[in-house]
Design a protein around this motif. Structure first.
Motif, short mmCIF file in Angstrom:
data_model
loop_
_atom_site.label_atom_id
_atom_site.label_comp_id
_atom_site.label_asym_id
_atom_site.label_seq_id
_atom_site.Cartn_x
_atom_site.Cartn_y
_atom_site.Cartn_z
N THR A 1 -3.17 32.54 38.23
CA THR A 1 -3.74 32.86 39.53
C THR A 1 -4.81 31.80 39.78
O THR A 1 -5.86 31.82 39.14
N PRO A 2 -4.55 30.85 40.68
CA PRO A 2 -5.42 29.67 40.77
C PRO A 2 -6.79 29.95 41.38
O PRO A 2 -6.91 30.66 42.37
N ASN A 3 -7.82 29.38 40.74
CA ASN A 3 -9.16 29.32 41.32
C ASN A 3 -9.38 27.88 41.79
O ASN A 3 -8.44 27.07 41.82
N GLN A 4 -10.60 27.53 42.14
CA GLN A 4 -10.87 26.19 42.66
C GLN A 4 -10.54 25.11 41.63
O GLN A 4 -10.03 24.04 41.98
N ASP A 5 -10.84 25.39 40.36
CA ASP A 5 -10.54 24.40 39.31
C ASP A 5 -9.04 24.16 39.21
O ASP A 5 -8.60 23.00 39.04
N ARG A 6 -8.25 25.22 39.30
CA ARG A 6 -6.79 25.08 39.21
C ARG A 6 -6.21 24.37 40.44
O ARG A 6 -5.22 23.65 40.33
N LYS B 1 -7.61 21.97 42.03
CA LYS B 1 -7.82 20.54 41.77
C LYS B 1 -6.87 20.04 40.68
O LYS B 1 -6.27 18.96 40.80
N GLU B 2 -6.72 20.82 39.61
CA GLU B 2 -5.89 20.40 38.48
C GLU B 2 -4.44 20.18 38.88
O GLU B 2 -3.80 19.21 38.48
N TYR B 3 -3.91 21.10 39.70
CA TYR B 3 -2.50 21.04 40.08
C TYR B 3 -2.28 20.51 41.50
O TYR B 3 -1.15 20.52 41.99
N ASN B 4 -3.36 20.06 42.15
CA ASN B 4 -3.28 19.53 43.50
C ASN B 4 -2.57 20.52 44.45
O ASN B 4 -1.62 20.17 45.16
N LEU B 5 -3.07 21.76 44.44
CA LEU B 5 -2.45 22.82 45.23
C LEU B 5 -2.98 22.83 46.66
O LEU B 5 -4.07 22.31 46.94
N LYS B 6 -2.23 23.45 47.55
CA LYS B 6 -2.63 23.55 48.95
C LYS B 6 -3.80 24.51 49.14
O LYS B 6 -4.62 24.33 50.04
N LYS B 7 -3.85 25.56 48.30
CA LYS B 7 -4.88 26.58 48.45
C LYS B 7 -4.97 27.42 47.17
O LYS B 7 -4.16 27.24 46.26
N VAL C 1 3.06 27.80 38.96
CA VAL C 1 2.13 27.65 40.09
C VAL C 1 2.50 26.49 41.01
O VAL C 1 2.29 26.56 42.23
N GLU C 2 3.09 25.44 40.47
CA GLU C 2 3.46 24.29 41.30
C GLU C 2 4.61 24.63 42.25
O GLU C 2 4.62 24.20 43.41
N TYR C 3 5.57 25.43 41.77
CA TYR C 3 6.68 25.80 42.66
C TYR C 3 6.25 26.87 43.66
O TYR C 3 6.70 26.89 44.80
N ASP D 1 3.91 30.08 33.57
CA ASP D 1 3.09 28.88 33.43
C ASP D 1 2.65 28.64 31.98
O ASP D 1 2.59 29.56 31.17
N GLU D 2 2.33 27.41 31.72
CA GLU D 2 1.61 26.93 30.54
C GLU D 2 2.26 27.37 29.23
O GLU D 2 3.49 27.31 29.08
N MET D 3 1.48 27.82 28.24
CA MET D 3 2.03 28.09 26.92
C MET D 3 3.05 29.22 26.95
O MET D 3 4.03 29.20 26.19
N THR D 4 2.82 30.19 27.82
CA THR D 4 3.78 31.29 27.89
C THR D 4 5.12 30.82 28.45
O THR D 4 6.17 31.38 28.12
N ARG D 5 5.11 29.80 29.29
CA ARG D 5 6.37 29.23 29.78
C ARG D 5 7.15 28.56 28.65
O ARG D 5 8.38 28.67 28.58
N ILE D 6 6.43 27.87 27.76
CA ILE D 6 7.06 27.26 26.58
C ILE D 6 7.68 28.34 25.70
O ILE D 6 8.84 28.24 25.26
#
Length: 397
Positions: free
Chosen positions: A77-82, A84-90, A46-48, A16-21
Motif C-alpha cells: 500500500t504505497p505511501n509517499q516514499d513508495r 517515489k521509489e516506483y514512480n507511481l501516479k499517486k 504495485v506497478e501494474y 509484491d517484493e519478497m512475498t512475490r518471489i
C-alpha cells in the motif's frame, strides 16, 4: 503421477517484493506439479496497479465474486516514499481495503499452532481467532489538510433536501481533518458472520469498541452486536458458548491473561492492529492464517503479513534470506480446501491438508526459517534459508 483435478478456476492475486518471489516458488513446488488447476490470474503488483489505475484490483474482486474463492499474495500500500521509489501516479489505496469493500466481508485470522513454537504469553494455550470487520472506517476515509483558520462541519443532506450539521472543529490555524463512515447493513453482516463462526466452532465471542467515548459511531456497532446476540441466544446456549462485550482497553488487558480459545470480534482498525499482536504473541506473523468471508459465501485467503521489504532488499543484492513462507503456503491450502469443499472434490481437500501437515511436520522435525529458530524450544533446530525450507517441505509431500 497423475495430477489432481481442481474442478472450478481459482482466482489468483499476485503481489509484491519478497512475498512475490515466495509466491512463484510455492506455485512451482506445491501447486503446478500436483494439481490440474486453472488459475484466473490478476497481477496486483504495485506497478501494474498503477498502470491500470487500480482497475486490476477491482477486477480481481469481481472475479472472486464470480468464482467464489481467491488466494492473494501480500501487496504494497504505497505511501509517499513508495510513490517515489516506483514512480507511481499517486498513493493508491490499500488493495485489501478495496477488495474488502467490494466483497463486504469479514476477515478471520487464526494462528497456526506448532508444538515446538510456544506462545510468547504463557497464559495462551488455545488459538485466539480475530474477526475483523472489513468495511469502512479508516480504510474508506476522506481526509483534508486544513491550511488556515476556518470551520469544519459534517453535513448530512437527505434525499428530501433537509440538512443536518455538526461542528467538527473551529480551527484557529492549520491542522488536519478526517471523515469516516460505516453502514448498518455491513455491521449487521459482520455481526452475523462472527456469530456464525463462533457457533460453528463452539467458541466464545468477545466484541470490543470504545462506546464510552464514541457514543454514536462505536455505540452503533455495540447495539447491533447486542441485538444479534439476543436474537441468537438459543443458538449460543445450545453451542455452550457466551457473548461478551468489553471496552477495547479492557479487552486488551483481559486477553493477555486469558488462555485463549475465543473469537475476538473487532472493528476494522482495531482488528488490523490486534491481529498482528495476536500473531506475534503466538510466535510470528508468518504463522497466521487469514480469510475474508463475504455475507454471500465468497472467500479470499491470504497471508496475514506484509511484503517483507527488508528481505527483498537483501534478495535484490543477491544475499541469502530466510523468509518464513508458512502463512503464504497456508493461504494456498486454505483456498484449495475451500475450493474442494465447494466443488465436492475431497481429493483436493485432502491434498491441501496433506501440504499443511508437511509444513507442520517440517517445523516440528527441527527444520525452519531463522525467525522460528529464535522461538523454538528445540535447541538443535536448524535454520534454513527461504528456498531450503520449501525444499524440506516438498520432500515430505
Amino acid at each position: 503421477m497423475s495430477k489432481i483435478k481442481v474442478k472450478t478456476p481459482l482466482v489468483e492475486l499476485d503481489g509484491d517484493e519478497m512475498t512475490r518471489i515466495i509466491w512463484k516458488e510455492i506455485k512451482d513446488r506445491f501447486i503446478n506439479p500436483y494439481l490440474d488447476i486453472q488459475l484466473d490470474y490478476y497481477d496486483l503488483g504495485v506497478e501494474y496497479r498503477d498502470k491500470t489505475d487500480d482497475k486490476v484490483t477491482v477486477d480481481s474482486a469481481h472475479a472472486i465474486q464470480k468464482y467464489g474463492v481467491g488466494v492473494k499474495c501480500a501487496t504494497i500500500t504505497p505511501n509517499q516514499d513508495r510513490v517515489k521509489e516506483y514512480n507511481l501516479k499517486k498513493e493508491w489505496k490499500s488493495p485489501n481495503g478495496t477488495i474488502r469493500s467490494i466483497l463486504d466481508g469479514t476477515v478471520f485470522r487464526k494462528p497456526i499452532i506448532v508444538n515446538n513454537i510456544p506462545a510468547a504469553l504463557r497464559s495462551w494455550k488455545k488459538p485466539i481467532t480475530v474477526g475483523r470487520h472489513a468495511y469502512g472506517d479508516l480504510y474508506k476515509d476522506t481526509e483534508l489538510y486544513i491550511p488556515e483558520a476556518g470551520k469544519v462541519e459534517i453535513v448530512f443532506t437527505s434525499k428530501s433536501g433537509k440538512e443536518e450539521r455538526a461542528l467538527i472543529h473551529d480551527f484557529d490555524g492549520p491542522g488536519v481533518v478526517m471523515g469516516q463512515h460505516n453502514l448498518d447493513k455491513s455491521i449487521q453482516s459482520f455481526a452475523q458472520a462472527c456469530f456464525n463462526y463462533a457457533i460453528s466452532e463452539k467458541i466464545d465471542i468477545w466484541f470490543a469498541t470504545k462506546d464510552t467515548i464514541s457514543k454514536k459511531y462505536h455505540a452503533r456497532f455495540r447495539a447491533i452486536f447486542d441485538d444479534v446476540s439476543a436474537k441468537r441466544a438459543d443458538e449460543l446456549k445450545k453451542a455452550g458458548i457466551q457473548y461478551s462485550y468489553y471496552l477495547i482497553d479492557d479487552a486488551v488487558a483481559q486477553i493477555v491473561k486469558n488462555e485463549g480459545g475465543m473469537l475476538w470480534a473487532l472493528m476494522n482498525y482495531d482488528g488490523d492492529v490486534m491481529s498482528d499482536m495476536v500473531a506475534s504473541g503466538f510466535g510470528s506473523l508468518g504463522l497466521m492464517t487469514s480469510v475474508l468471508v463475504s455475507p454471500d459465501g465468497k472467500f479470499e485467503y491470504e497471508a496475514a503479513h506484509g511484503t517483507v521489504t527488508r528481505h527483498y532488499r537483501k534478495y535484490q543484492k543477491g544475499e541469502s534470506t530466510s523468509t518464513n513462507s508458512v502463512a503464504s503456503i497456508f493461504a494456498w491450502t486454505g483456498a484449495l480446501a475451500k475450493r474442494g469443499e465447494l466443488d465436492g472434490t475431497p481429493d483436493v481437500v485432502a491434498f491441501a491438508h496433506k501440504l499443511e501437515k508437511a509444513v507442520i511436520d517440517t517445523i516440528q522435525g527441527g527444520e525452519m526459517t531463522k525467525d522460528l529458530t529464535l522461538l523454538c524450544t528445540d535447541p538443535n533446530a536448524k535454520s534454513l534459508d527461504t528456498f531450503q525450507f520449501m525444499e524440506a517441505v516438498q520432500k515430505r509431500l
